[in-house]
Design an enzyme around this catalytic site. Structure first.
Site, PDB file in Angstrom:
ATOM      1  N   GLU A 249     -22.110  -5.215  -3.371  1.00  0.00           N
ATOM      2  CA  GLU A 249     -21.633  -3.834  -3.172  1.00  0.00           C
ATOM      3  C   GLU A 249     -21.010  -3.424  -4.506  1.00  0.00           C
ATOM      4  O   GLU A 249     -19.906  -3.826  -4.825  1.00  0.00           O
ATOM      5  CB  GLU A 249     -20.641  -3.815  -2.017  1.00  0.00           C
ATOM      6  CG  GLU A 249     -20.527  -2.459  -1.366  1.00  0.00           C
ATOM      7  CD  GLU A 249     -19.585  -1.543  -2.120  1.00  0.00           C
ATOM      8  OE1 GLU A 249     -20.086  -0.761  -2.972  1.00  0.00           O
ATOM      9  OE2 GLU A 249     -18.385  -1.599  -1.885  1.00  0.00           O
ATOM     10  N   LEU A 250     -21.773  -2.648  -5.289  1.00  0.00           N
ATOM     11  CA  LEU A 250     -21.387  -2.429  -6.689  1.00  0.00           C
ATOM     12  C   LEU A 250     -21.003  -0.964  -6.921  1.00  0.00           C
ATOM     13  O   LEU A 250     -20.717  -0.238  -5.987  1.00  0.00           O
ATOM     14  CB  LEU A 250     -22.517  -2.909  -7.591  1.00  0.00           C
ATOM     15  CG  LEU A 250     -22.995  -4.347  -7.272  1.00  0.00           C
ATOM     16  CD1 LEU A 250     -24.162  -4.745  -8.155  1.00  0.00           C
ATOM     17  CD2 LEU A 250     -21.866  -5.360  -7.375  1.00  0.00           C
ATOM     18  N   CYS A 283     -15.705   3.506  -5.151  1.00  0.00           N
ATOM     19  CA  CYS A 283     -17.111   3.399  -5.577  1.00  0.00           C
ATOM     20  C   CYS A 283     -17.952   4.576  -5.065  1.00  0.00           C
ATOM     21  O   CYS A 283     -18.968   4.910  -5.655  1.00  0.00           O
ATOM     22  CB  CYS A 283     -17.707   2.069  -5.161  1.00  0.00           C
ATOM     23  SG  CYS A 283     -17.482   1.705  -3.428  1.00  0.00           S
TER      24      CYS A 283
HETATM   25  P1  NAD Z   1     -14.393  -5.920 -13.856  1.00  0.00           P
HETATM   26  O1  NAD Z   1     -15.826  -5.670 -13.989  1.00  0.00           O
HETATM   27  O2  NAD Z   1     -13.723  -6.852 -14.801  1.00  0.00           O
HETATM   28  O3  NAD Z   1     -14.045  -6.479 -12.396  1.00  0.00           O
HETATM   29  C1  NAD Z   1     -14.469  -5.875 -11.210  1.00  0.00           C
HETATM   30  C2  NAD Z   1     -14.104  -6.833 -10.063  1.00  0.00           C
HETATM   31  O4  NAD Z   1     -14.856  -8.028 -10.199  1.00  0.00           O
HETATM   32  C3  NAD Z   1     -12.643  -7.285 -10.080  1.00  0.00           C
HETATM   33  O5  NAD Z   1     -12.193  -7.370  -8.747  1.00  0.00           O
HETATM   34  C4  NAD Z   1     -12.682  -8.670 -10.715  1.00  0.00           C
HETATM   35  O6  NAD Z   1     -11.648  -9.518 -10.241  1.00  0.00           O
HETATM   36  C5  NAD Z   1     -14.020  -9.179 -10.286  1.00  0.00           C
HETATM   37  N1  NAD Z   1     -14.643 -10.084 -11.236  1.00  0.00           N
HETATM   38  C6  NAD Z   1     -14.791  -9.901 -12.568  1.00  0.00           C
HETATM   39  N2  NAD Z   1     -15.467 -10.918 -13.119  1.00  0.00           N
HETATM   40  C7  NAD Z   1     -15.761 -11.788 -12.106  1.00  0.00           C
HETATM   41  C8  NAD Z   1     -16.462 -13.023 -12.030  1.00  0.00           C
HETATM   42  N3  NAD Z   1     -17.026 -13.576 -13.108  1.00  0.00           N
HETATM   43  N4  NAD Z   1     -16.549 -13.626 -10.822  1.00  0.00           N
HETATM   44  C9  NAD Z   1     -16.011 -13.053  -9.701  1.00  0.00           C
HETATM   45  N5  NAD Z   1     -15.354 -11.894  -9.723  1.00  0.00           N
HETATM   46  C10 NAD Z   1     -15.238 -11.252 -10.902  1.00  0.00           C
HETATM   47  O7  NAD Z   1     -13.702  -4.513 -13.927  1.00  0.00           O
HETATM   48  P2  NAD Z   1     -12.271  -3.993 -13.533  1.00  0.00           P
HETATM   49  O8  NAD Z   1     -11.625  -3.459 -14.763  1.00  0.00           O
HETATM   50  O9  NAD Z   1     -11.485  -4.931 -12.684  1.00  0.00           O
HETATM   51  O10 NAD Z   1     -12.724  -2.803 -12.612  1.00  0.00           O
HETATM   52  C11 NAD Z   1     -13.382  -1.669 -13.156  1.00  0.00           C
HETATM   53  C12 NAD Z   1     -14.816  -1.579 -12.776  1.00  0.00           C
HETATM   54  O11 NAD Z   1     -15.116  -2.340 -11.637  1.00  0.00           O
HETATM   55  C13 NAD Z   1     -15.111  -0.150 -12.419  1.00  0.00           C
HETATM   56  O12 NAD Z   1     -15.803   0.453 -13.470  1.00  0.00           O
HETATM   57  C14 NAD Z   1     -15.948  -0.207 -11.179  1.00  0.00           C
HETATM   58  O13 NAD Z   1     -17.287   0.006 -11.489  1.00  0.00           O
HETATM   59  C15 NAD Z   1     -15.875  -1.606 -10.696  1.00  0.00           C
HETATM   60  N6  NAD Z   1     -15.254  -1.742  -9.375  1.00  0.00           N
HETATM   61  C16 NAD Z   1     -16.021  -1.420  -8.309  1.00  0.00           C
HETATM   62  C17 NAD Z   1     -15.487  -1.533  -7.043  1.00  0.00           C
HETATM   63  C18 NAD Z   1     -16.294  -1.185  -5.834  1.00  0.00           C
HETATM   64  O14 NAD Z   1     -15.727  -0.847  -4.809  1.00  0.00           O
HETATM   65  N7  NAD Z   1     -17.627  -1.288  -5.887  1.00  0.00           N
HETATM   66  C19 NAD Z   1     -14.178  -1.965  -6.881  1.00  0.00           C
HETATM   67  C20 NAD Z   1     -13.427  -2.293  -8.010  1.00  0.00           C
HETATM   68  C21 NAD Z   1     -13.985  -2.188  -9.264  1.00  0.00           C
END
Ligand code: NAD
Length: 476
Positions: A249-250, A283
């Site tokens: 779910e991205l 999202c």
């Molecule tokens: P990010 O890409 O670093 O992390 C996004 C999420 O993934 C966080 O919860 C993080 O803990 C987790 N994550 C990161 N690397 C991981 C890995 N290797 N293994 C497992 N989990 C991992 O970005 P961020 O700064 O935390 O959030 C911003 C971006 O994330 C936004 O641009 C948005 O697109 C996305 N996001 C999407 C949702 C959603 O509901 N789809 C929710 C939160 C963030």
């Protein structure tokens, strides 16, 4: 009152034994709320062993009895909603009313899956010979590794817990390190409701270290990740190389289509409130507003008024309508989107700047005249920024709406049923809602297409992603 930040392994609240730890911050005040320890590999091994044992117990517990325990957990979530919501606002920033609504909707998610688990029917296929029974039996897939993000710490966690447990799976959930307290309050409700030891486990740590340890592990049979597209692609590749099922779910970059036959000010009012919910860190947040030329000016003017009138402040202050962004990274990211667009010729109709120098506050922002080359036209902003775009020709506009690799949510407003049917067919999107906001209910499927991922988190589809079909053919 903030939470005691322990992990939950094998039915016990435990202090993790990893070498690292981190402060959990209040995004409205820049002050530390508590210290969160990280799981060691030893802790993860304990969680895996517990989840394997828990799965053997839980899969043999009838769907009827599982449902009773889950419904009790839902009741506890409702009873404790005020306390959990308070923790959620402290650590994530959203206004208290939104936090409370999130927690209460979490209880509804549990109730719904508790019932749906009793309807995992399978089917009978007519046989070719007398005395043969051809059956398709739905079985739980096994131990799940779930990864939930910080924007909806309760919703994102509860969807994975409720659906996997209703299916008869056990789960190891890694919740967000930045907002660990409210998922702990949620998991405590399942513990107190009588979920057997090992069925549900909650850990925290360095996300990449945990996912790279859990996903390849032979005991893990299913991955469910909610987060960004790049991380989702990485984790899905890892899951695929170990032949693990996955739900992804991205992100999204939701288009909103406003046709010239609607009350544009009414739509602007509705979508303005939606845009700044959770400071746009959603999202399915409406982001690219395609507004028909004839109603563009009135729509933008009303929407800009809404943005300017949205009171930003500490989520615990009852007069606030939008809280801070959840972490300083988001402030930098949103400022960079706005500056880039401005440098390329965009006009800022409202907002555009950080507020003050304490807390991660950013102004509700409206951009117009944004050129195609601006980053915000193709990258998900994930913050309180709305982009206004004019259109005259519906087909050309649909081409623009579909031109991005994202395909999560789309919105359209029109009184013409032919137009409504046309856009519902044409939009490349996992979810389309027309003339209202009708997404994200426990009983409706929630999920994307294209780079926004695959699999669902709600509705009947949300249960079956945690189940596998077994064909049994029996003579006599
Ligand atoms: P990010 O890409 O670093 O992390 C996004 C999420 O993934 C966080 O919860 C993080 O803990 C987790 N994550 C990161 N690397 C991981 C890995 N290797 N293994 C497992 N989990 C991992 O970005 P961020 O700064 O935390 O959030 C911003 C971006 O994330 C936004 O641009 C948005 O697109 C996305 N996001 C999407 C949702 C959603 O509901 N789809 C929710 C939160 C963030």
């Amino acid at each position: 009152m903030y939470e005691t930040l322990n992990h939950y392994i094998d039915g016990k609240w435990v202090e993790p034994t990893g070498a690292k730890s981190q402060d959990v911050m209040n995004p409205a005040k820049d002050t530390a709320l508590g210290k969160l320890g990280h799981a060691s590999k030893g802790d993860l091994d304990k969680a895996i062993a517990a989840a394997e044992k828990g799965f053997q117990v839980w899969r043999k517990t009838s769907a009827y009895d599982r449902s009773k325990i889950l419904r009790k957990a839902a009741d506890l979530v409702r009873e404790r909603a005020d306390a959990i919501a308070n923790v959620l606002t402290l650590e994530q920033g959203k206004v208290l009313a939104e936090a409370k609504a999130e927690v209460l909707s979490g209880a509804d998610v549990i109730d719904w899956f508790a019932e749906e688990g009793k309807r995992a029917y399978g089917r009978i296929i007519p046989a070719r010979a007398d005395g043969v029974r051809n059956m398709v039996i739905l079985e739980p897939v096994g131990v799940v590794a779930g990864f939930a993000p910080w924007n909806f710490p309760v919703t994102q966690a509860v969807r994975k817990i409720a659906a996997s447990l209703a299916a008869g799976c056990s789960i190891i959930l890694k919740c967000p390190e930045e907002t660990p307290g409210s998922p702990i309050g949620l998991v405590r409700c399942f513990h107190d409701a009588g979920v057997p030891a090992g069925v549900l486990n909650l850990v925290y740590g360095v996300p990449a270290e945990i996912s790279e340890y859990l996903i390849p592990h032979p005991s893990i049979r299913k991955i469910s990740f909610t987060g960004s597209v790049p991380v989702g692609k990485h984790l899905n590749a890892l899951a695929a190389s170990h032949m693990k099922r996955a739900t992804m779910e991205l992100g999204g970059h939701a288009p909103v289509l406003v046709f010239d036959d609607v009350d544009s000010e009414h739509v602007a009012k509705m979508m303005g409130a939606m845009k700044y919910r959770n400071a746009g860190q959603v999202c399915i947040s409406p982001t690219r507003f395609f507004v028909h030329d004839k109603v563009y000016d009135s729509f933008v003017s009303k929407f800009t008024d809404i943005a300017k009138g949205t009171r930003v402040g500490d989520g615990l202050d009852p007069t606030s309508r939008m809280g801070p962004l959840a972490n300083p990274r988001r402030v930098d990211a949103i400022q960079a989107f706005v500056t880039d667009a401005q440098e390329k010729g965009a006009k800022v109709q409202a907002g555009g700047k950080r507020i003050g120098n304490q807390g991660n506050f950013f102004e509700p922002t409206v951009l117009t005249d944004v050129p195609k080359s601006a980053r915000i036209m193709t990258e998900e902003p994930f913050g309180p920024v709305a982009v206004m775009l004019r259109f005259n020709d519906t087909d050309e506009m649909l081409g623009r709406a579909n031109s991005l690799p994202f395909g999560l949510a789309s919105y359209a407003f029109t009184k013409n049923s032919k137009t409504a049917a046309k856009v519902a067919d044409a939009l490349e999107s996992g979810m389309v809602t027309i003339n209202h906001f009708g997404l994200a209910l426990p009983e409706t499927p929630f999920g994307g297409v294209k780079d926004s991922g695959f699999g669902h988190e709600g509705g009947a589809e949300g249960l079956t992603v945690y189940m596998q079909s077994k064909f049994v053919s029996q003579l006599g």
